[in-house]
Design an enzyme around this catalytic site. Structure first.
Site, PDB file in Angstrom:
ATOM      1  N   ASP A  17       0.703  -1.163  -0.012  1.00  0.00           N
ATOM      2  CA  ASP A  17       0.068  -0.104  -0.010  1.00  0.00           C
ATOM      3  C   ASP A  17       0.986   1.312  -0.086  1.00  0.00           C
ATOM      4  O   ASP A  17       2.057   1.115   0.155  1.00  0.00           O
ATOM      5  CB  ASP A  17      -0.882  -0.067   1.289  1.00  0.00           C
ATOM      6  CG  ASP A  17      -2.380   0.769   0.937  1.00  0.00           C
ATOM      7  OD1 ASP A  17      -2.433   1.891   0.711  1.00  0.00           O
ATOM      8  OD2 ASP A  17      -3.403   0.051   0.647  1.00  0.00           O
TER       9      ASP A  17
ATOM     10  N   TYR B  12     -13.445   5.870 -14.040  1.00  0.00           N
ATOM     11  CA  TYR B  12     -13.582   4.605 -13.005  1.00  0.00           C
ATOM     12  C   TYR B  12     -14.165   3.671 -14.094  1.00  0.00           C
ATOM     13  O   TYR B  12     -13.611   2.438 -14.091  1.00  0.00           O
ATOM     14  CB  TYR B  12     -14.357   4.785 -11.877  1.00  0.00           C
ATOM     15  CG  TYR B  12     -14.292   3.638 -10.963  1.00  0.00           C
ATOM     16  CD1 TYR B  12     -13.400   3.410  -9.840  1.00  0.00           C
ATOM     17  CD2 TYR B  12     -15.180   2.912 -11.009  1.00  0.00           C
ATOM     18  CE1 TYR B  12     -13.379   2.445  -9.173  1.00  0.00           C
ATOM     19  CE2 TYR B  12     -15.458   1.727  -9.852  1.00  0.00           C
ATOM     20  CZ  TYR B  12     -14.500   1.541  -9.191  1.00  0.00           C
ATOM     21  OH  TYR B  12     -14.521   0.562  -8.257  1.00  0.00           O
TER      22      TYR B  12
HETATM   23  N1  LIG Z   1     -15.869  -0.728  -2.136  1.00  0.00           N
HETATM   24  C1  LIG Z   1     -16.831  -0.952  -3.235  1.00  0.00           C
HETATM   25  O1  LIG Z   1     -17.758  -0.853  -3.198  1.00  0.00           O
HETATM   26  C2  LIG Z   1     -16.110  -1.585  -4.706  1.00  0.00           C
HETATM   27  C3  LIG Z   1     -16.892  -1.945  -5.533  1.00  0.00           C
HETATM   28  C4  LIG Z   1     -16.405  -2.450  -6.706  1.00  0.00           C
HETATM   29  C5  LIG Z   1     -14.986  -2.572  -6.722  1.00  0.00           C
HETATM   30  N2  LIG Z   1     -14.219  -1.959  -5.965  1.00  0.00           N
HETATM   31  C6  LIG Z   1     -12.670  -2.259  -6.068  1.00  0.00           C
HETATM   32  O2  LIG Z   1     -12.087  -2.744  -5.078  1.00  0.00           O
HETATM   33  C7  LIG Z   1     -10.880  -2.278  -4.835  1.00  0.00           C
HETATM   34  C8  LIG Z   1     -10.540  -2.038  -3.291  1.00  0.00           C
HETATM   35  O3  LIG Z   1     -11.662  -1.128  -3.128  1.00  0.00           O
HETATM   36  P1  LIG Z   1     -12.004  -0.316  -1.522  1.00  0.00           P
HETATM   37  O4  LIG Z   1     -13.285  -0.105  -1.673  1.00  0.00           O
HETATM   38  O5  LIG Z   1     -11.366  -1.191  -0.579  1.00  0.00           O
HETATM   39  O6  LIG Z   1     -11.054   0.875  -1.577  1.00  0.00           O
HETATM   40  P2  LIG Z   1     -10.384   2.131  -0.563  1.00  0.00           P
HETATM   41  O7  LIG Z   1     -10.246   3.425  -1.127  1.00  0.00           O
HETATM   42  O8  LIG Z   1     -11.467   1.755   0.742  1.00  0.00           O
HETATM   43  O9  LIG Z   1      -8.883   1.202  -0.185  1.00  0.00           O
HETATM   44  C9  LIG Z   1      -8.113   1.316  -1.285  1.00  0.00           C
HETATM   45  C10 LIG Z   1      -6.562   0.988  -0.771  1.00  0.00           C
HETATM   46  O10 LIG Z   1      -5.698   0.984  -2.004  1.00  0.00           O
HETATM   47  C11 LIG Z   1      -4.713   1.916  -1.435  1.00  0.00           C
HETATM   48  N3  LIG Z   1      -4.214   2.673  -2.713  1.00  0.00           N
HETATM   49  C12 LIG Z   1      -4.543   3.845  -3.525  1.00  0.00           C
HETATM   50  N4  LIG Z   1      -3.698   4.084  -4.391  1.00  0.00           N
HETATM   51  C13 LIG Z   1      -2.798   2.970  -4.496  1.00  0.00           C
HETATM   52  C14 LIG Z   1      -1.728   3.123  -5.198  1.00  0.00           C
HETATM   53  N5  LIG Z   1      -1.210   3.973  -6.054  1.00  0.00           N
HETATM   54  N6  LIG Z   1      -0.747   1.999  -4.745  1.00  0.00           N
HETATM   55  C15 LIG Z   1      -0.953   1.072  -3.816  1.00  0.00           C
HETATM   56  N7  LIG Z   1      -1.901   1.338  -2.801  1.00  0.00           N
HETATM   57  C16 LIG Z   1      -3.045   2.232  -3.052  1.00  0.00           C
HETATM   58  C17 LIG Z   1      -5.265   3.066  -0.354  1.00  0.00           C
HETATM   59  O11 LIG Z   1      -4.306   3.563   0.362  1.00  0.00           O
HETATM   60  C18 LIG Z   1      -6.223   2.053   0.188  1.00  0.00           C
HETATM   61  O12 LIG Z   1      -5.457   1.352   1.381  1.00  0.00           O
HETATM   62  C19 LIG Z   1     -10.606  -1.168  -5.902  1.00  0.00           C
HETATM   63  O13 LIG Z   1      -9.921  -1.509  -6.776  1.00  0.00           O
HETATM   64  C20 LIG Z   1     -12.059  -0.866  -5.914  1.00  0.00           C
HETATM   65  O14 LIG Z   1     -12.147  -0.004  -7.518  1.00  0.00           O
HETATM   66  C21 LIG Z   1     -14.651  -1.624  -4.674  1.00  0.00           C
END
Ligand SMILES: NC(=O)c1ccc[n+]([C@@H]2O[C@H](COP(=O)([O-])OP(=O)(O)OC[C@H]3O[C@@H](n4cnc5c(N)ncnc54)[C@H](O)[C@@H]3O)[C@@H](O)[C@H]2O)c1
Length: 255
Positions: free
Chosen positions: A37, A156
């Protein structure tokens, strides 16, 4: 508790949200887990907490949009654990929610650099290690927004559509190496990303209820709902599963 015994797994974007839940579930199932991260405070704390519980979790600072950092961190993981069995390309950002004609090039590129190029770099540098291990599993986080449209976050949507097809191409390219490549498509799951999305929208409580209503099961999902899917796809239970889309969305896309 031993579905992932002896496996070494990398999870990117592991400090909070879905990544954090995956790290914990995979470690509980016996994996050695490398958490990547850019949020070093939360990432270090997660690893320390899990090690105190007797689980094998270590943290690396790794910005997935920077190839040199990805290459270095994956190399370090293999040096430490001796092998690599799986990577979950989970790190992602929501980006701006504006109509397409109002989005700047920089806003567009920011999302693609993490959500698309990050998956490319993670895959590129994991594949040689997975080949050495005789096979493995790559899991890419797409979304319901990689399957169907909605009138928001255009960069996105583009990024998650790209990840869906990168997954299928890589599934075909690496099947002969016994490397399985699958995508997960969550609906709205309660994480810091979704909390931020609702905050940006103005009325978080009304927004929460409106989002919940989009899912036929009647609520927003929990991070664990997705973590269990990732455990399955890394495990040998999924040994005949590649190029698949695991939809975990409370029925959102069933309509
Ligand atoms: N939460 C949802 O509803 C949802 C739905 C569909 C898909 N997703 C996908 O699931 C994944 C995780 O989502 P989430 O909701 O846990 O997001 P979040 O924002 O809660 O957490 C994302 C994590 O990624 C880290 N991050 C961001 N940029 C980074 C980088 N350049 N390098 C390394 N780490 C980085 C952040 O610091 C954070 O810890 C994402 O790819 C998101 O698009 C989430």
């Amino acid at each position: 508790m031993s579905r992932l015994q002896q496996k070494v797994v990398i999870v990117t974007g592991a400090a909070v949200g879905l990544g954090r839940a995956m790290v914990i579930r995979m470690a509980q199932e016996g994996a050695a887990v490398a958490a990547f991260d850019v949020n070093d405070g939360e990432g270090q704390a997660l690893a320390a907490e899990q090690r105190e519980r007797g689980l094998d979790v270590h943290y690396w600072h790794c910005d997935v949009s920077r190839e040199a950092e990805v290459a270095q961190a994956i190399g370090d993981v293999v040096t430490k654990f001796g092998r690599l069995d799986a990577i979950v390309n989970n790190a992602g950002v929501a980006g701006v929610s504006k109509p397409t004609h109002e989005i700047s090039e920089a806003e567009w590129d920011f999302v693609q650099a993490i959500n698309v190029k990050g998956v490319f770099f993670g895959t590129k540098h994991a594949v040689p290690q997975l080949r050495k291990a005789g096979g493995g599993s790559i899991i890419n986080l797409s979304s319901i927004y990689g399957l169907v449209g909605a009138p928001d976050v255009p960069p996105y949507h583009a990024s998650k559509g790209a990840v869906r097809l990168m997954t299928k191409t890589d599934a075909l390219l690496y099947a002969r190496d016994r490397i399985r490549v699958n995508s997960i498509h969550p609906g709205f799951i309660w994480t810091p990303m979704v909390a931020g999305y609702l905050r940006d929208g103005g009325a978080p409580e009304a927004g929460h209820a409106a989002l919940a209503a989009l899912h036929p099961l009647g609520h927003i999902g929990e991070a664990d709902d997705v973590a269990w899917g990732a455990v399955y796809l890394v495990s040998d239970e999924a040994k005949f599963v590649t190029g698949a889309e695991l939809v975990i969305d409370g029925g959102y896309t069933a309509r």
